[in-house]
Design an enzyme around this catalytic site. Structure first.
Site, short mmCIF file in Angstrom:
data_model
loop_
_atom_site.label_atom_id
_atom_site.label_comp_id
_atom_site.label_asym_id
_atom_site.label_seq_id
_atom_site.Cartn_x
_atom_site.Cartn_y
_atom_site.Cartn_z
N GLY A 11 28.50 -3.54 2.54
CA GLY A 11 29.96 -3.70 2.64
C GLY A 11 30.68 -2.96 1.53
N ILE A 16 35.86 -6.19 -3.36
CA ILE A 16 34.97 -6.46 -4.49
C ILE A 16 33.90 -5.37 -4.59
CG2 ILE A 16 33.22 -8.06 -5.39
CD1 ILE A 16 34.81 -10.37 -4.08
N LEU A 62 26.44 -5.90 10.31
CA LEU A 62 25.80 -7.21 10.15
C LEU A 62 25.32 -7.78 11.48
CD1 LEU A 62 28.39 -8.81 7.68
CD2 LEU A 62 26.07 -8.08 7.12
N SER A 83 30.68 -9.51 4.43
CA SER A 83 30.90 -10.75 5.18
C SER A 83 32.38 -10.76 5.53
CB SER A 83 30.58 -11.97 4.28
OG SER A 83 30.25 -13.10 5.06
N SER A 125 30.62 -17.80 -2.63
CA SER A 125 32.03 -18.12 -2.86
C SER A 125 32.17 -19.54 -3.37
CB SER A 125 32.78 -17.99 -1.53
OG SER A 125 34.08 -18.48 -1.63
N LYS A 159 30.75 -19.22 4.74
CA LYS A 159 30.16 -18.89 3.44
C LYS A 159 29.09 -19.90 3.03
CE LYS A 159 31.00 -15.83 1.29
NZ LYS A 159 30.33 -14.51 1.45
N VAL A 187 39.74 -14.03 -5.93
CA VAL A 187 39.57 -12.76 -6.63
C VAL A 187 40.85 -11.93 -6.50
CG1 VAL A 187 38.10 -10.72 -6.88
CG2 VAL A 187 37.11 -12.86 -6.02
N SER A 199 42.80 -12.39 -0.58
CA SER A 199 43.22 -13.13 -1.77
C SER A 199 44.50 -12.52 -2.38
CB SER A 199 42.09 -13.18 -2.80
OG SER A 199 41.41 -11.97 -2.87
P1 NAP Z 1 36.74 -7.51 2.08
O1 NAP Z 1 37.52 -6.54 1.31
O2 NAP Z 1 37.31 -7.98 3.37
O3 NAP Z 1 35.29 -6.97 2.28
C1 NAP Z 1 34.43 -7.45 3.26
C2 NAP Z 1 33.38 -6.41 3.54
O4 NAP Z 1 32.50 -6.91 4.55
C3 NAP Z 1 33.97 -5.11 4.07
O5 NAP Z 1 33.26 -4.03 3.53
C4 NAP Z 1 33.71 -5.22 5.56
O6 NAP Z 1 33.58 -3.97 6.21
C5 NAP Z 1 32.37 -5.92 5.55
N1 NAP Z 1 32.08 -6.50 6.85
C6 NAP Z 1 32.77 -7.48 7.50
N2 NAP Z 1 32.20 -7.70 8.70
C7 NAP Z 1 31.15 -6.84 8.81
C8 NAP Z 1 30.17 -6.58 9.81
N3 NAP Z 1 30.16 -7.21 10.98
N4 NAP Z 1 29.23 -5.62 9.54
C9 NAP Z 1 29.23 -4.95 8.39
N5 NAP Z 1 30.13 -5.14 7.40
C10 NAP Z 1 31.07 -6.08 7.62
O7 NAP Z 1 36.52 -8.83 1.24
P2 NAP Z 1 36.08 -9.08 -0.28
O8 NAP Z 1 37.09 -9.97 -0.85
O9 NAP Z 1 35.73 -7.82 -0.97
O10 NAP Z 1 34.79 -9.94 0.00
C11 NAP Z 1 33.49 -9.51 -0.31
C12 NAP Z 1 32.62 -10.72 -0.38
O11 NAP Z 1 33.10 -11.59 -1.41
C13 NAP Z 1 32.59 -11.57 0.90
O12 NAP Z 1 31.30 -12.05 1.07
C14 NAP Z 1 33.56 -12.70 0.58
O13 NAP Z 1 33.27 -13.86 1.33
C15 NAP Z 1 33.28 -12.89 -0.90
N6 NAP Z 1 34.33 -13.56 -1.66
C16 NAP Z 1 35.58 -13.02 -1.75
C17 NAP Z 1 36.55 -13.67 -2.52
C18 NAP Z 1 37.94 -13.13 -2.68
O14 NAP Z 1 38.81 -13.86 -3.20
N7 NAP Z 1 38.24 -11.90 -2.31
C19 NAP Z 1 36.23 -14.87 -3.17
C20 NAP Z 1 34.94 -15.39 -3.05
C21 NAP Z 1 34.00 -14.71 -2.30
P3 NAP Z 1 34.87 -3.21 6.84
O15 NAP Z 1 35.55 -2.55 5.68
O16 NAP Z 1 34.29 -2.26 7.79
O17 NAP Z 1 35.70 -4.28 7.51
#
Ligand code: NAP
Length: 347
Positions: A11, A16, A62, A83, A125, A159, A187, A199
């Site tokens: 991803g 992040i 995924l 995710s 998370s 999660k 985040v 977020s």
């Molecule tokens: P994000 O910017 O939405 O990134 C999610 C990533 O997952 C993107 O690269 C997306 O790809 C990829 N993805 C989603 N569905 C997919 C699939 N079916 N196959 C392959 N890739 C897929 O979110 P983020 O905030 O950076 O989150 C990254 C991780 O941190 C996640 O696991 C999230 O649950 C966790 N997290 C985030 C926060 C927060 O506040 N942001 C807090 C705690 C935990 P595309 O670009 O192609 O959509």
């Protein structure tokens, strides 16, 4: 150059993950990132310093078993961040839980097959710790969210289920690699790519008149650059183990609004009415039914409760120190203005 073998990050296009890629490249690592579309769609990654020489992007999904085999091949370290991070989805099972859980198992299966992987760093998370603050409790890594379901905070459920599936995989298959989980809270911070992360979107909404008043809610915040560092420290610290709650300070919505005002963002449509008392909380619970379904559920499980947690394990064992939330918040807002997610400030 730090490593001959690439560090794999799933991803890579995410909010992040892009920061982890940037930080790894800056520290001299070779990086292999997985993305869903063809690499040319990610100029913000391909133009990072060091990317031309040390970043490779490979396609994987995924929901497509086996697509991560090639991505993790020959790697010592894999960071699994991919995710879906969305609150209001049409079908929680297929839109959230399937990619989170099946995707985690798919990535871990590929790591097992590779024979080279030594450690997987899993981006979990706070959602896997709780979906309901409890004013009498201080949450730690020992806590697990047992309340979420497909009908109640399904993102939290996805999660929790994914992290449980990862630990279950390690217990049952006894692979040669170990697992370290990073559990960030909300985040925030600047984005390397054009998308608006869920977020940061909450901050944007607070500044755009989406919320009528200041609610009795608090969140833990952590800077995206610190979350990236935490992933790398979890990889580099041989003794790292288990889960790491990754969050700086908590901030109440009232403090957040005050901070935005005092930082020069008072001309935005910030909430004005104080709804933090008992009557306000009751009113907001009633109004939450007018919000999109899962936003409403989230408000009802959170409002009127104070979130407290202990972040000493990550500081002690990984040696991380967190940026002050004020700095991250101001950087987030200026960055959202830069990308056009928020209008420019009125002079
Ligand atoms: P994000 O910017 O939405 O990134 C999610 C990533 O997952 C993107 O690269 C997306 O790809 C990829 N993805 C989603 N569905 C997919 C699939 N079916 N196959 C392959 N890739 C897929 O979110 P983020 O905030 O950076 O989150 C990254 C991780 O941190 C996640 O696991 C999230 O649950 C966790 N997290 C985030 C926060 C927060 O506040 N942001 C807090 C705690 C935990 P595309 O670009 O192609 O959509």
């Amino acid at each position: 150059m730090k490593t001959i073998k690439p560090v794999c990050i799933t991803g890579a296009s995410g909010f992040i993950a892009a920061h982890i890629v940037r930080e790894l490249l800056e520290q001299g690592y070779r990086v292999r990132g997985t993305v869903r579309k063809t690499p040319a769609n990610y100029p913000f990654l391909l133009s990072l310093p060091g990317a031309a020489e040390r970043l490779e992007l490979v396609q994987a999904d995924l929901l497509a078993a086996g697509t991560y085999d090639r991505a993790v091949e020959g790697c010592d370290y894999v960071m699994h961040t991919a995710s879906p991070y969305e609150i209001n989805v049409k079908n929680p099972q297929t839109d959230l839980v399937d990619p989170a859980v099946n995707g985690t198992e798919t990535v871990l299966e590929s790591c097992l097959k590779s024979g080279s992987v030594k450690r997987v760093i899993f981006t979990s998370s706070i959602a896997a710790i709780t979906d309901e603050p409890d004013s009498r409790k201080v949450f730690t890594e020992k806590d697990w969210n047992t309340m979420s379901s497909l009908d109640r905070n399904p993102y939290h459920f996805s999660k929790t289920s994914a992290e449980l599936a990862a630990w279950d995989f390690i217990m049952k298959k006894r692979p040669a690699f170990d697992l370290v989980a990073i559990n960030p809270f909300m985040v925030i911070g600047p984005s390397l790519g054009p998308s608006l992360n869920t977020s940061n979107e909450i901050i944007r909404d607070i500044m755009s008149g989406v919320y009528p008043g200041i609610m009795d809610m608090n969140w833990g915040f952590v800077d995206v650059r610190d979350v990236a560092k935490a992933h790398i420290l979890a990889m580099e610290t041989g003794t790292a183990s288990g889960r790491y709650l990754c969050s700086a300070e908590t901030m109440h919505m009232r403090e957040l609004v005050e901070l935005l005002k005092s930082s020069g963002f008072g001309s935005y449509a910030l909430p004005k009415i104080d709804l933090t008392g008992k009557a306000g909380t009751l009113l907001m619970k009633a109004l939450s039914f007018t919000q999109p379904k899962n936003t409403g559920i989230y408000i009802r499980t959170t409002i009127g409760r104070t979130m407290r947690y202990d972040n000493s394990k990550i500081k002690r064992e990984l040696g991380i120190s967190f940026k002050p939330v004020k700095e991250s918040l101001i950087d987030s807002v200026n960055d959202m203005i830069k990308w056009g997610h928020l209008p420019p400030q009125k002079k």
